[in-house]
Design a protein around this motif. Structure first.
Motif, short mmCIF file in Angstrom:
data_model
loop_
_atom_site.label_atom_id
_atom_site.label_comp_id
_atom_site.label_asym_id
_atom_site.label_seq_id
_atom_site.Cartn_x
_atom_site.Cartn_y
_atom_site.Cartn_z
N ILE A 93 22.64 -33.32 -104.99
CA ILE A 93 23.39 -32.91 -103.80
C ILE A 93 22.55 -31.84 -103.12
CG2 ILE A 93 25.50 -31.85 -102.94
CD1 ILE A 93 27.00 -33.15 -105.23
N VAL A 94 22.12 -32.14 -101.87
CA VAL A 94 21.00 -31.43 -101.27
C VAL A 94 21.39 -30.83 -99.91
CG1 VAL A 94 18.59 -31.65 -100.58
CG2 VAL A 94 19.50 -33.15 -102.37
N PRO A 95 21.23 -29.51 -99.71
CA PRO A 95 21.51 -28.93 -98.39
C PRO A 95 20.39 -29.25 -97.41
CG PRO A 95 20.62 -27.24 -99.83
CD PRO A 95 20.75 -28.49 -100.67
N ILE A 96 20.76 -29.64 -96.19
CA ILE A 96 19.73 -30.10 -95.23
C ILE A 96 19.90 -29.50 -93.83
CG2 ILE A 96 19.54 -32.30 -96.47
CD1 ILE A 96 21.01 -33.51 -93.93
N GLY A 97 20.86 -28.60 -93.62
CA GLY A 97 21.27 -28.23 -92.27
C GLY A 97 20.39 -27.26 -91.53
N ASP A 98 19.36 -26.69 -92.20
CA ASP A 98 18.45 -25.72 -91.59
C ASP A 98 19.18 -24.40 -91.29
OD1 ASP A 98 16.00 -24.76 -90.70
OD2 ASP A 98 15.63 -26.43 -89.36
N ARG A 99 18.44 -23.45 -90.77
CA ARG A 99 18.87 -22.09 -90.42
C ARG A 99 19.25 -21.26 -91.65
NH1 ARG A 99 20.56 -18.98 -85.78
NH2 ARG A 99 20.23 -20.82 -84.48
N PHE A 100 20.23 -21.69 -92.45
CA PHE A 100 20.65 -20.94 -93.63
C PHE A 100 20.15 -21.57 -94.93
CE2 PHE A 100 23.93 -20.20 -90.37
CZ PHE A 100 23.78 -18.83 -90.22
N THR A 101 19.63 -22.78 -94.83
CA THR A 101 19.05 -23.50 -95.97
C THR A 101 17.81 -24.23 -95.46
OG1 THR A 101 20.18 -25.62 -95.62
CG2 THR A 101 21.38 -23.93 -96.86
N MET A 102 17.16 -24.97 -96.31
CA MET A 102 16.07 -25.82 -95.85
C MET A 102 16.62 -26.90 -94.91
SD MET A 102 15.24 -27.65 -99.50
CE MET A 102 16.56 -28.29 -100.55
N GLY A 103 15.78 -27.30 -93.97
CA GLY A 103 16.14 -28.39 -93.08
C GLY A 103 15.86 -29.74 -93.70
N GLY A 104 16.17 -30.80 -92.96
CA GLY A 104 16.10 -32.15 -93.52
C GLY A 104 14.71 -32.57 -93.98
N ALA A 105 13.68 -32.26 -93.19
CA ALA A 105 12.33 -32.67 -93.56
C ALA A 105 11.86 -31.95 -94.82
CB ALA A 105 11.37 -32.40 -92.40
N VAL A 106 12.14 -30.66 -94.91
CA VAL A 106 11.73 -29.90 -96.10
C VAL A 106 12.55 -30.32 -97.31
CG1 VAL A 106 11.60 -27.58 -97.10
CG2 VAL A 106 10.91 -27.95 -94.73
N ALA A 107 13.84 -30.59 -97.11
CA ALA A 107 14.68 -31.06 -98.22
C ALA A 107 14.17 -32.39 -98.77
CB ALA A 107 16.12 -31.19 -97.75
N ALA A 108 13.72 -33.26 -97.87
CA ALA A 108 13.16 -34.54 -98.32
C ALA A 108 11.88 -34.31 -99.12
CB ALA A 108 12.89 -35.44 -97.13
N LEU A 109 11.04 -33.38 -98.66
CA LEU A 109 9.83 -33.04 -99.41
C LEU A 109 10.18 -32.53 -100.80
CD1 LEU A 109 6.76 -32.50 -99.60
CD2 LEU A 109 7.19 -30.27 -98.54
N ALA A 110 11.20 -31.67 -100.90
CA ALA A 110 11.62 -31.15 -102.20
C ALA A 110 12.03 -32.28 -103.13
CB ALA A 110 12.76 -30.16 -102.02
#
Length: 235
Positions: free
Chosen positions: A168-185
């Motif tokens: 379960i992965v946060p993707i919303g940016d600003r307060f967490t990683m954004g979608g592209a970085v979350a996908a990289l993770a």
């Protein structure tokens, strides 16, 4: 395993022997207007990644109604006991520790974020370090709820130690990683079978879609499960 998303980072996880709410933001959540009573039905455990209002609000109501076990760091546990939650039903831990939850275990792992509960007049109550939660089930896939976090290289160590198959992965940016970085993770550090994006669309400041994450996961062989709010999916 059955997952139901209530928007933001709030999930109900149903397995053979447990019904779990993780970060049950069920009061004041603009993505979920169905109340806390339905999601609280039959709940055996409430798990919290950190103390921000958009993860904790609703917990007191659910815990009082259900009598569920509270699994969180020590500071959050004691804060909620101060709000009327039973001190006999808390199961505290902290980063690196694993606690026995009866039919499963929960391991507290690192997250790069902050943790406090906002009160009146701009006050904030410190509630310990933020974390992610790894849930090991004897007869189901291991689940990793990342909490709110950026990417960090020790995600590779979390994978080595726990080999989670559902993320379960946060993707919303600003307060967490954004979608592209979350996908990289997810691609670089994990061997997930299924990933479920969250922490987007709730507020206007966050990314409104999961498009960047979905695009970043293309060709990975990992299933991206995009749940509808309030509708269960089977993993």
């Amino acid at each position: 395993m059955k997952l139901t998303w209530y928007g933001h980072s709030a999930f109900r996880v149903e397995t053979k022997d447990a019904t779990i709410l993780i970060d049950p933001y069920l009061v004041g959540n603009p993505s979920w207007t169905g109340g806390w009573e339905g999601p609280a039905e039959g709940v055996t455990h409430v798990l919290l990644t950190h103390g921000h209002n958009d993860h904790v609000s609703g917990s007191v109501e659910v815990l009082k109604k259900s009598g569920a076990m509270l699994v969180a760091n020590f500071e959050i546990c004691m804060f909620l006991v101060g709000q009327g939650v039973s001190g006999d039903k808390i199961n505290p831990g902290n980063i690196g520790g694993t606690v026995d939850c009866g039919s499963f275990t929960t391991t507290f792992v690192q997250a790069l974020h902050s943790s406090s509960f906002g009160g009146e007049g701009g006050s904030n109550t410190y509630l310990g370090n933020p974390g992610g939660l790894v849930l090991h089930f004897p007869e189901d896939k291991t689940l990793y709820h990342m909490g709110d976090t950026d990417i960090f290289s020790d995600m590779g160590l979390i994978n080595e130690l726990h080999e989670p198959k559902v993320g379960i992965v946060p993707i919303g940016d600003r307060f967490t990683m954004g979608g592209a970085v979350a996908a990289l993770a997810c691609r670089r550090f994990f061997g997930f079978d299924t990933v479920v994006p969250c922490h987007f669309r709730t507020f206007s400041m966050l990314d409104q879609t999961a498009d960047k994450f979905v695009a970043g996961m293309e060709g990975s062989g990992v299933k991206v499960a995009l749940p509808e709010i309030g509708k269960a999916i089977t993993i």
